[in-house]
Design an enzyme around this catalytic site. Structure first.
Site, PDB file in Angstrom:
ATOM      1  N   ASN A   9       8.784 -30.628  65.043  1.00  0.00           N
ATOM      2  CA  ASN A   9       7.736 -30.988  64.088  1.00  0.00           C
ATOM      3  C   ASN A   9       7.322 -29.700  63.377  1.00  0.00           C
ATOM      4  O   ASN A   9       6.608 -28.886  63.938  1.00  0.00           O
ATOM      5  CB  ASN A   9       6.547 -31.607  64.846  1.00  0.00           C
ATOM      6  CG  ASN A   9       5.353 -31.860  63.937  1.00  0.00           C
ATOM      7  OD1 ASN A   9       5.466 -31.772  62.718  1.00  0.00           O
ATOM      8  ND2 ASN A   9       4.216 -32.176  64.535  1.00  0.00           N
ATOM      9  N   TRP A  10       7.808 -29.543  62.165  1.00  0.00           N
ATOM     10  CA  TRP A  10       7.553 -28.288  61.443  1.00  0.00           C
ATOM     11  C   TRP A  10       6.131 -28.210  60.896  1.00  0.00           C
ATOM     12  O   TRP A  10       5.724 -27.182  60.369  1.00  0.00           O
ATOM     13  CB  TRP A  10       8.572 -28.119  60.295  1.00  0.00           C
ATOM     14  CG  TRP A  10       9.977 -27.878  60.748  1.00  0.00           C
ATOM     15  CD1 TRP A  10      10.431 -27.771  62.041  1.00  0.00           C
ATOM     16  CD2 TRP A  10      11.135 -27.691  59.919  1.00  0.00           C
ATOM     17  NE1 TRP A  10      11.780 -27.540  62.061  1.00  0.00           N
ATOM     18  CE2 TRP A  10      12.234 -27.486  60.771  1.00  0.00           C
ATOM     19  CE3 TRP A  10      11.337 -27.694  58.537  1.00  0.00           C
ATOM     20  CZ2 TRP A  10      13.533 -27.277  60.291  1.00  0.00           C
ATOM     21  CZ3 TRP A  10      12.618 -27.484  58.053  1.00  0.00           C
ATOM     22  CH2 TRP A  10      13.704 -27.273  58.922  1.00  0.00           C
ATOM     23  N   LYS A  11       5.405 -29.296  60.950  1.00  0.00           N
ATOM     24  CA  LYS A  11       4.035 -29.351  60.409  1.00  0.00           C
ATOM     25  C   LYS A  11       4.036 -28.832  58.963  1.00  0.00           C
ATOM     26  O   LYS A  11       4.981 -29.078  58.231  1.00  0.00           O
ATOM     27  CB  LYS A  11       3.074 -28.579  61.311  1.00  0.00           C
ATOM     28  CG  LYS A  11       3.186 -29.049  62.774  1.00  0.00           C
ATOM     29  CD  LYS A  11       2.074 -28.595  63.648  1.00  0.00           C
ATOM     30  CE  LYS A  11       2.314 -29.115  65.066  1.00  0.00           C
ATOM     31  NZ  LYS A  11       1.214 -28.864  65.969  1.00  0.00           N
ATOM     32  N   HIS A 107       0.183 -38.571  64.863  1.00  0.00           N
ATOM     33  CA  HIS A 107       0.025 -37.248  65.467  1.00  0.00           C
ATOM     34  C   HIS A 107      -1.469 -36.945  65.599  1.00  0.00           C
ATOM     35  O   HIS A 107      -2.268 -37.323  64.740  1.00  0.00           O
ATOM     36  CB  HIS A 107       0.715 -36.191  64.599  1.00  0.00           C
ATOM     37  CG  HIS A 107       0.777 -34.863  65.264  1.00  0.00           C
ATOM     38  ND1 HIS A 107      -0.279 -33.999  65.263  1.00  0.00           N
ATOM     39  CD2 HIS A 107       1.766 -34.271  65.979  1.00  0.00           C
ATOM     40  CE1 HIS A 107       0.051 -32.912  65.959  1.00  0.00           C
ATOM     41  NE2 HIS A 107       1.290 -33.059  66.407  1.00  0.00           N
ATOM     42  N   GLU A 109      -3.159 -34.410  65.009  1.00  0.00           N
ATOM     43  CA  GLU A 109      -3.762 -33.718  63.855  1.00  0.00           C
ATOM     44  C   GLU A 109      -4.122 -34.718  62.763  1.00  0.00           C
ATOM     45  O   GLU A 109      -5.132 -34.570  62.072  1.00  0.00           O
ATOM     46  CB  GLU A 109      -2.794 -32.628  63.339  1.00  0.00           C
ATOM     47  CG  GLU A 109      -2.798 -31.422  64.275  1.00  0.00           C
ATOM     48  CD  GLU A 109      -1.504 -30.641  64.306  1.00  0.00           C
ATOM     49  OE1 GLU A 109      -0.664 -30.793  63.404  1.00  0.00           O
ATOM     50  OE2 GLU A 109      -1.326 -29.861  65.271  1.00  0.00           O
ATOM     51  N   GLU A 179       1.390 -36.364  73.872  1.00  0.00           N
ATOM     52  CA  GLU A 179       0.963 -35.014  73.494  1.00  0.00           C
ATOM     53  C   GLU A 179      -0.519 -34.833  73.811  1.00  0.00           C
ATOM     54  O   GLU A 179      -1.384 -35.219  73.004  1.00  0.00           O
ATOM     55  CB  GLU A 179       1.184 -34.796  71.996  1.00  0.00           C
ATOM     56  CG  GLU A 179       2.617 -34.906  71.566  1.00  0.00           C
ATOM     57  CD  GLU A 179       2.874 -34.106  70.283  1.00  0.00           C
ATOM     58  OE1 GLU A 179       3.741 -33.234  70.318  1.00  0.00           O
ATOM     59  OE2 GLU A 179       2.182 -34.337  69.285  1.00  0.00           O
ATOM     60  N   GLY A 185      -0.423 -26.463  70.379  1.00  0.00           N
ATOM     61  CA  GLY A 185      -0.664 -25.190  69.697  1.00  0.00           C
ATOM     62  C   GLY A 185      -1.554 -24.231  70.460  1.00  0.00           C
ATOM     63  O   GLY A 185      -2.042 -23.255  69.901  1.00  0.00           O
ATOM     64  N   SER A 225       2.864 -27.283  73.269  1.00  0.00           N
ATOM     65  CA  SER A 225       3.225 -25.932  73.723  1.00  0.00           C
ATOM     66  C   SER A 225       4.538 -25.884  74.500  1.00  0.00           C
ATOM     67  O   SER A 225       4.680 -25.070  75.427  1.00  0.00           O
ATOM     68  CB  SER A 225       2.083 -25.308  74.536  1.00  0.00           C
ATOM     69  OG  SER A 225       0.948 -25.115  73.711  1.00  0.00           O
ATOM     70  N   GLY A 246       6.391 -28.171  68.285  1.00  0.00           N
ATOM     71  CA  GLY A 246       5.799 -27.638  67.059  1.00  0.00           C
ATOM     72  C   GLY A 246       6.229 -26.196  66.833  1.00  0.00           C
ATOM     73  O   GLY A 246       7.323 -25.920  66.346  1.00  0.00           O
ATOM     74  N   GLY A 247       5.383 -25.260  67.245  1.00  0.00           N
ATOM     75  CA  GLY A 247       5.593 -23.830  66.983  1.00  0.00           C
ATOM     76  C   GLY A 247       6.997 -23.341  67.308  1.00  0.00           C
ATOM     77  O   GLY A 247       7.618 -22.629  66.504  1.00  0.00           O
TER      78      GLY A 247
END
Ligand code: PGA
Length: 271
Positions: A9-11, A107, A109, A179, A185, A225, A246-247
């Protein structure tokens, strides 16, 4: 048999140029090319399913790079209507036209920052299925909810809002991502035991909603994470069918290691 799935997930990172470059590297790693050797790919290379979810504006460039590769393309959101006066929104039909096969829905967010409710998430999941997209349905509790021992109730509520209205065959075409919001994150991942506990509960809830056979086939990913240092112990769990990353999905080397770890976990489980 649930093959592991590693989704990036590149956000809101990577425009078309940088996105195409990273996608090219990932596609080479998955096909067993030179980069995968560097990432330590075993000789009998059976990679997990890999899906990349770039921002909307990067989808076309990444689709071009992934043409002919086994790496799947996914969006990060969609609107529930097919078209209309919805300024700024993107429909599932448009995503399919661009070459997407997956779409992240609900998601945390989007729930927290953009006011998405369980009901909206349900509508989006149905819209995705109607056009043949595989929704990756995100659920998970906040830290306050975990501390109040509400984790299972929250996940159950979020899942029921989606799966309570889906016919079993449709439900089988979805992926769930657990999640925990406190793990996203933050560098603080759930332990394998914590994740397995929620995944097991989620699968029981899904079995109640759509039937035991469908629930058994459905993949439940863990997200929050995930990185090259903690993925092996998470993916070693039979109940953890992959990761939503993600990251760590933004760095070619680290994402490559995650793909290799996924392949090793599948080899151990004989998937
Ligand atoms: P993270 O994000 O891996 O950076 O924690 C996961 C996600 O939000 O899907």
């Amino acid at each position: 048999m649930r093959r592991k799935l590693i989704a990036g997930n590149w956000k809101m990172h990577l425009g078309p140029r940088a996105g195409a470059e990273l996608a090219r590297t990932v596609a080479r790693m998955v096909s067993g090319g030179p980069d995968s050797e560097r990432a330590g790919a075993p000789p009998m290379w059976k990679p997990p399913h890999v899906v990349l979810c770039p921002p909307f504006v990067t989808l076309a460039a990444v689709a071009e790079v992934l043409r002919g590769s086994t790496v799947g393309l996914g969006a990060q959101d969609l609107h529930w209507e097919r078209q209309g006066a919805f300024t700024g929104e993107v429909s599932g039909e448009m995503l399919v036209e661009l070459g997407c096969r997956y779409v992240i829905v609900g998601h945390s967010e989007r729930r927290k920052l953009f006011g998405e409710t369980d009901e909206m998430v349900g509508r989006k999941v149905r819209a995705a299925l109607e056009v043949g997209l595989t929704p990756i349905v995100c659920v998970g509790e906040t830290l306050a909810e975990r501390e109040a021992e509400q984790t299972k109730a929250v996940v159950e509520r979020q899942l029921s809002a989606v799966y309570g209205t889906l016919a079993p065959p449709a439900a089988a075409g979805t992926v769930v991502a657990y999640e925990p919001v406190w793990a996203i994150g933050t560098g603080r991942n759930a332990t394998p035991a914590q994740a397995v506990d929620v995944h097991t509960h989620a699968r029981a809830v899904l079995a109640g909603a759509v039937g035991a056979n469908e629930a058994r086939e459905l993949r439940i990913l863990y997200g929050g994470s995930v990185n090259a240092a903690n993925a092996a112990e998470l993916l070693a769990e039979h109940e953890i069918d992959g990761a939503l990353v993600g990251g760590a999905s933004l760095k070619a080397d680290e994402f490559g290691r995650l793909i290799t770890i996924g392949a090793e976990a599948m080899a151990k489980e004989r998937l």
